[in-house]
Design an enzyme around this catalytic site. Structure first.
Site: not given
Ligand code: NAD
Length: 258
Positions: A8-9, A91, A116, A147, A151, A158
């Site tokens: 998800g880079a 995720t 989180n 958020h 989102k 969280t």
């Molecule tokens: P985002 O949409 O900006 O980024 C997600 C990335 O993943 C995108 O670049 C997308 O192309 C890629 N992606 C999506 N589906 C994919 C697939 N099937 N295969 C490969 N790549 C795929 O979202 P974000 O804000 O970066 O958040 C990503 C996830 O992390 C969300 O689920 C979010 O709720 C979660 N999150 C968790 C925390 C934590 O502390 N654990 C903090 C923030 C966000």
């Protein structure tokens, strides 16, 4: 040096983690992957080209860090298993079937799942559990989160993590007492419920408030994330801690000693 593979880079968290990696001694970016067709594929992230081959990235990494979408989880777990490399799952929006898949993979490799990754929220969860354990059912528990407008899942992972902490404190199953998405004539609040409300807008990185309300008084335990760097630093800390650990399922509590 621990080799970190970023899944998800091109996303908001992926970019935040790559930025945090610049200041993380002991960690190096092994490679970066996003979904085929994502606009970020082929662009450079900290000098590394974003590709699409999860298997090759897993083979080149000590630990994968996954901030993608639940749809990507099966492939990401399979790649980690095949390569024998550890995986941090950040995720959110995971369903019970996703957790079952994580449990299955954790029999073969080290997997840390955290809705989180910030120190503050994980400490807050411990405080919520303690408060819920001390206060009786006459204290209503409600969780409010806000958020950014992009989102896609609600309530936030969280908020659910905090709800689980409250349920644990009360010795109940969250699924049995969870009240989500109230609308219309809902009837009076059911005693013992744990309620959730979600707000979406602007660029808010993540606000959470746990309200414990009794007749005549209220306790509010909250956390505000000012930017994503707190999650990114926490995710890296988790990745460095996880690399080389034996197979098993781990949590941020294990990393932070909370
Ligand atoms: P985002 O949409 O900006 O980024 C997600 C990335 O993943 C995108 O670049 C997308 O192309 C890629 N992606 C999506 N589906 C994919 C697939 N099937 N295969 C490969 N790549 C795929 O979202 P974000 O804000 O970066 O958040 C990503 C996830 O992390 C969300 O689920 C979010 O709720 C979660 N999150 C968790 C925390 C934590 O502390 N654990 C903090 C923030 C966000």
């Amino acid at each position: 040096m621990t080799r970190i593979g970023l899944l998800g880079a091109g996303g908001r968290m992926g970019r935040a983690i790559a930025a945090a990696l610049q200041d993380a001694p002991g960690a190096v970016l092994a490679g970066a992957v996003d979904r085929a067709g994502a606009p970020s594929v082929g662009t450079l992230l900290c000098g590394v080209e974003i590709g699409t081959d999860v298997g090759a990235l897993a083979a080149a990494s000590d630990v994968l860090v996954d901030f993608t979408s639940p749809a990507a989880l099966p492939d990401n777990l399979a790649a980690a298993e095949a390569a024998g490399c550890a995986l941090v799952v950040g995720t959110t929006g995971l369903e019970p079937a996703d957790h079952a898949r994580i449990d299955a993979a954790a029999r073969h490799v080290a997997v840390l799942q955290a809705a989180n990754t910030s120190l503050g929220v994980n400490l807050l969860a411990a405080l919520v559990e303690q408060a819920a354990a001390r206060l009786g059912d006459d204290w209503d528990i409600e969780i409010v989160e806000m958020h950014h407008r992009h989102k896609v899942d609600a309530p936030s992972g969280t908020a659910l993590l905090l709800g689980q902490a409250a349920a644990r404190g009360r010795g109940v199953d969250l699924a049995a007492v969870s009240a989500r998405g109230r609308d219309g004539i809902t009837g009076a609040r059911r005693s013992g419920d744990i309620g959730f409300a979600s707000l979406r807008g602007g660029s808010v990185a993540g606000d959470h408030m746990v309200v414990l309300a009794a007749d005549g008084e209220r306790i509010e335990l909250g956390h505000r994330a000012e930017d994503r760097s707190i999650f990114a630093r926490g995710a890296l800390k988790a990745a460095l801690w996880l690399a080389g650990k034996p197979a098993g399922r781990y949590s941020m509590g294990d990393v932070l000693g909370i």
